[in-house]
Design an enzyme around this catalytic site. Sequence first.
Site, mmCIF file in Angstrom:
data_model
loop_
_atom_site.group_PDB
_atom_site.id
_atom_site.type_symbol
_atom_site.label_atom_id
_atom_site.label_comp_id
_atom_site.label_asym_id
_atom_site.label_seq_id
_atom_site.Cartn_x
_atom_site.Cartn_y
_atom_site.Cartn_z
ATOM 1 N N SER A 168 30.170 -71.225 -8.955
ATOM 2 C CA SER A 168 29.293 -70.618 -7.784
ATOM 3 C C SER A 168 29.027 -72.053 -6.984
ATOM 4 O O SER A 168 28.928 -73.221 -7.368
ATOM 5 C CB SER A 168 28.004 -69.983 -8.057
ATOM 6 O OG SER A 168 27.012 -70.927 -8.505
ATOM 7 N N LYS A 169 28.576 -71.753 -5.593
ATOM 8 C CA LYS A 169 28.585 -72.780 -4.941
ATOM 9 C C LYS A 169 27.146 -73.706 -5.118
ATOM 10 O O LYS A 169 26.890 -74.903 -4.884
ATOM 11 C CB LYS A 169 28.391 -72.532 -3.273
ATOM 12 C CG LYS A 169 28.304 -73.420 -2.233
ATOM 13 C CD LYS A 169 28.739 -72.911 -0.999
ATOM 14 C CE LYS A 169 28.931 -73.966 0.156
ATOM 15 N NZ LYS A 169 30.119 -74.766 -0.028
#
Length: 508
Positions: free
Chosen positions: A262-263
């Site tokens: 995920s970012k």
Amino acid sequence: MAISDIVRTRFAPSPTGYVHVGGLRTALYNYLFAKKHGGKFILRIEDTDQTRLVPGAAENIEKVLEWAGLIPDESPLRGGPFGPYTQSQRLAIYKQYCEQLIAEQKAYYCFSTPEELEEVRKLQLKQGLQPKYNRKWLPESMGGSMPESKIKEALDSGIPKVIRMKIPDGITIKVQDAIRGTVEFDSAVLDDQVLLKADGFPTYHLAVVVDDHLMQITHVIRGEEWLSSTPKHVLLYEFFGWEKPVFAHVPLLLNPDRTKLSKRQGDVAVEDYIKKGFSREALINFVALLGWNPGSGSEQEIFTLEELLERFSLEHIGKSGAIFNLEKLSWIEKEHIRRKSDQELAQAIRPILEEELTRRKPELPIEKITSDEYLTKVAHEMKERVHFIKEFVTFSPYFFFEPETYEKDAVKKRWKENTNALLTELATQLETLPVFTAQEIESALKSFCEAKGIKTGELVHPIRLAVSGVSFGPSLFHMLEILGKEATLRRIKRATERLKGEPLRVES
């Protein structure tokens, strides 16, 4: 309509922002499988969730695919025989198939408000039950408790409604997956999925099945996160009497700590890696290995797109999550640079240099420094020293631009009281060289130092500083040969003037 005899795969992202590296991997696997089997690769834009759309995102998706060399045969921009390829332009099609399901009592109208649904959800959670629609609006004719008269009354009044599919009770739904084998689902755990929303847009579940059928998609290769939704899709295929495609759900991408990529833990956008300077060859090579391997007995890790096309198969995609390792990506990038010929690197360097030339004025003639001959020589000297193609320009700008500063610590260490005088005298001798080659330059320097009774190191380091501004780099004598006599002498002269007494612009 039967599934096409020609292999047809699709990449069907939502235009909600950047292109995720996981999306690039999905696109790559679909592209490789289609092309290996002489088939077609299709890009379809799934924009049915209008609340999440990002302006320009759809165009950017096709732009990223083009950058990666994964050119779709059919797409919103390219068109094709099964368009339109943007779901928001296909609303009438979805409505038609929903009405068919209603008529066949495989779907029903639901007028429950969001507030009612939330209240039911909270109550079920409180009771320890899995949240599901309570079938309040399931008609009596379909085994529910809602009278047909009430449904007609709600329809006539124009109350907002959705259309839900009716999940059959008490059955086991089998999903045949090319990667995971047979996966079974109990219909009791499935919700009566919304197919058509109140705004007239379909949900993913209806649109994906209708579009994959109408576009004759033969193989659905997508992320593992869609596996739990696949039994609903299988039911829809059966409701319509359509032949199902081959399903293949590829493993999740994971951070090194095995959490879902995920970012929050780093860059996940393809665009981020493009900006950092990673090449498409390296990024494609890297994402290909995130879940796929070339088979037992093979230790090959560096692949061109052509080699991937030859070796790729669904049978060699694993089930477990794939670790996204940035160190591995960097290593792959360096390997791709090393394996390119000097001539190939020259072609890759040129556009980066040309962009830099829009911001900086070169010391040497533009036609010289952008020539194949010149860039090939630069590539040969620097290919073992750079990590990215752009570093041929950013890491060794001295091949193209006169140094504006001089490395402070190196000046302090290497620039002695007699350096200016020695360099000025040496420059006079270098000017007389009939052939300005690395061998002749090195020979002249050694003869000069012997005559002066000094070690060559006393001048090698100052010359490098004078010509490049830094204390490190490729072979000094080859660097001087590439730059040429005129530029070399001019830079030595300029350095002796600037570093006389107090340095004018020493790097801070």
